[in-house]
Design a protein around this motif. Structure first.
Motif, PDB file in Angstrom:
ATOM      1  N   THR A  67       0.802  -1.142  -0.062  1.00  0.00           N
ATOM      2  CA  THR A  67       0.049   0.030  -0.082  1.00  0.00           C
ATOM      3  C   THR A  67       0.833   1.115   0.083  1.00  0.00           C
ATOM      4  O   THR A  67       1.777   1.478   0.698  1.00  0.00           O
TER       5      THR A  67
ATOM      6  N   ASN B 299      -2.612   0.986  -4.351  1.00  0.00           N
ATOM      7  CA  ASN B 299      -2.159  -0.477  -4.583  1.00  0.00           C
ATOM      8  C   ASN B 299      -2.210  -0.968  -3.022  1.00  0.00           C
ATOM      9  O   ASN B 299      -1.411  -1.795  -2.671  1.00  0.00           O
TER      10      ASN B 299
ATOM     11  N   ASN C 192      -2.999  -3.334  -0.209  1.00  0.00           N
ATOM     12  CA  ASN C 192      -3.479  -4.865   0.394  1.00  0.00           C
ATOM     13  C   ASN C 192      -3.703  -4.527   1.646  1.00  0.00           C
ATOM     14  O   ASN C 192      -4.722  -5.202   2.141  1.00  0.00           O
ATOM     15  N   TYR C 193      -3.067  -3.869   2.492  1.00  0.00           N
ATOM     16  CA  TYR C 193      -3.498  -3.636   3.656  1.00  0.00           C
ATOM     17  C   TYR C 193      -2.652  -2.250   4.373  1.00  0.00           C
ATOM     18  O   TYR C 193      -1.522  -2.105   3.556  1.00  0.00           O
TER      19      TYR C 193
ATOM     20  N   VAL D 196     -12.636  -0.992  -5.208  1.00  0.00           N
ATOM     21  CA  VAL D 196     -11.991  -1.834  -4.190  1.00  0.00           C
ATOM     22  C   VAL D 196     -13.119  -2.632  -3.670  1.00  0.00           C
ATOM     23  O   VAL D 196     -14.278  -2.089  -3.100  1.00  0.00           O
TER      24      VAL D 196
ATOM     25  N   GLU E   4      -7.861  -3.513   4.754  1.00  0.00           N
ATOM     26  CA  GLU E   4      -7.459  -4.344   3.795  1.00  0.00           C
ATOM     27  C   GLU E   4      -8.272  -4.437   2.478  1.00  0.00           C
ATOM     28  O   GLU E   4      -9.497  -4.311   2.649  1.00  0.00           O
ATOM     29  N   GLY E   5      -7.860  -4.546   1.389  1.00  0.00           N
ATOM     30  CA  GLY E   5      -8.626  -4.822   0.147  1.00  0.00           C
ATOM     31  C   GLY E   5      -7.422  -4.735  -1.116  1.00  0.00           C
ATOM     32  O   GLY E   5      -6.469  -5.038  -0.779  1.00  0.00           O
ATOM     33  N   THR E   6      -8.202  -4.169  -2.178  1.00  0.00           N
ATOM     34  CA  THR E   6      -7.080  -4.314  -3.514  1.00  0.00           C
ATOM     35  C   THR E   6      -7.729  -2.947  -4.328  1.00  0.00           C
ATOM     36  O   THR E   6      -8.697  -2.199  -4.039  1.00  0.00           O
ATOM     37  N   GLY E   7      -6.621  -2.400  -4.850  1.00  0.00           N
ATOM     38  CA  GLY E   7      -7.011  -1.163  -5.662  1.00  0.00           C
ATOM     39  C   GLY E   7      -6.602   0.151  -5.120  1.00  0.00           C
ATOM     40  O   GLY E   7      -5.672   0.239  -4.137  1.00  0.00           O
TER      41      GLY E   7
END
Length: 121
Positions: free
Chosen positions: A4, A21, A23-24, A50, A102-105
């Motif tokens: 991130t 970017n 992730n966490y 996300v 936490e996630g993506t994008g």
């Protein structure tokens, strides 16, 4: 393994947190904070996609928190999210020290706070 990129961005004369970017990403409070008198967590978010997105509130003990709030995001517009603190049942709310996302994008966050409401959500 954290990828991130944390930044602040100014949108319409308002500073917001930008997590790209993702992730966490963790955020530590200056000191353990007693939020036991609060029953909700509120935040605003914007994302283009996300999904899913998880939120943790973490206390000193137990050091492992198994409760997260799983959000299926609504992309493309600012959304306000209210999470009942009962979601985080293993957290000692008298000594909260961190939050984790936490996630993506890419996601933008604003107005993150704990509050008391006598209205059941």
């Amino acid at each position: 393994g954290q990828a991130t990129v944390y930044a602040t961005d100014n949108i319409s004369n308002n500073n917001v947190i930008k997590l790209s970017n993702l992730n966490y990403q963790g955020f530590a409070f200056d000191a353990a904070t007693d939020i036991s008198s609060k029953n909700n967590l509120r935040l605003d978010y914007w994302t283009a996609g996300v999904n899913p997105f998880k939120i943790w509130v973490i206390s000193l003990e137990p050091t492992v928190d198994n409760n997260s709030y799983d959000l299926v995001t609504t992309p493309g517009s600012w959304q306000t999210l209210t999470i009942p603190m009962s979601t985080f049942s293993d957290v000692d709310l008298s000594e909260v020290e961190q939050m984790k996302f936490e996630g993506t994008g890419t996601i933008y966050l604003d107005n993150i706070y704990f509050y008391w409401s006598n209205v059941e959500i």
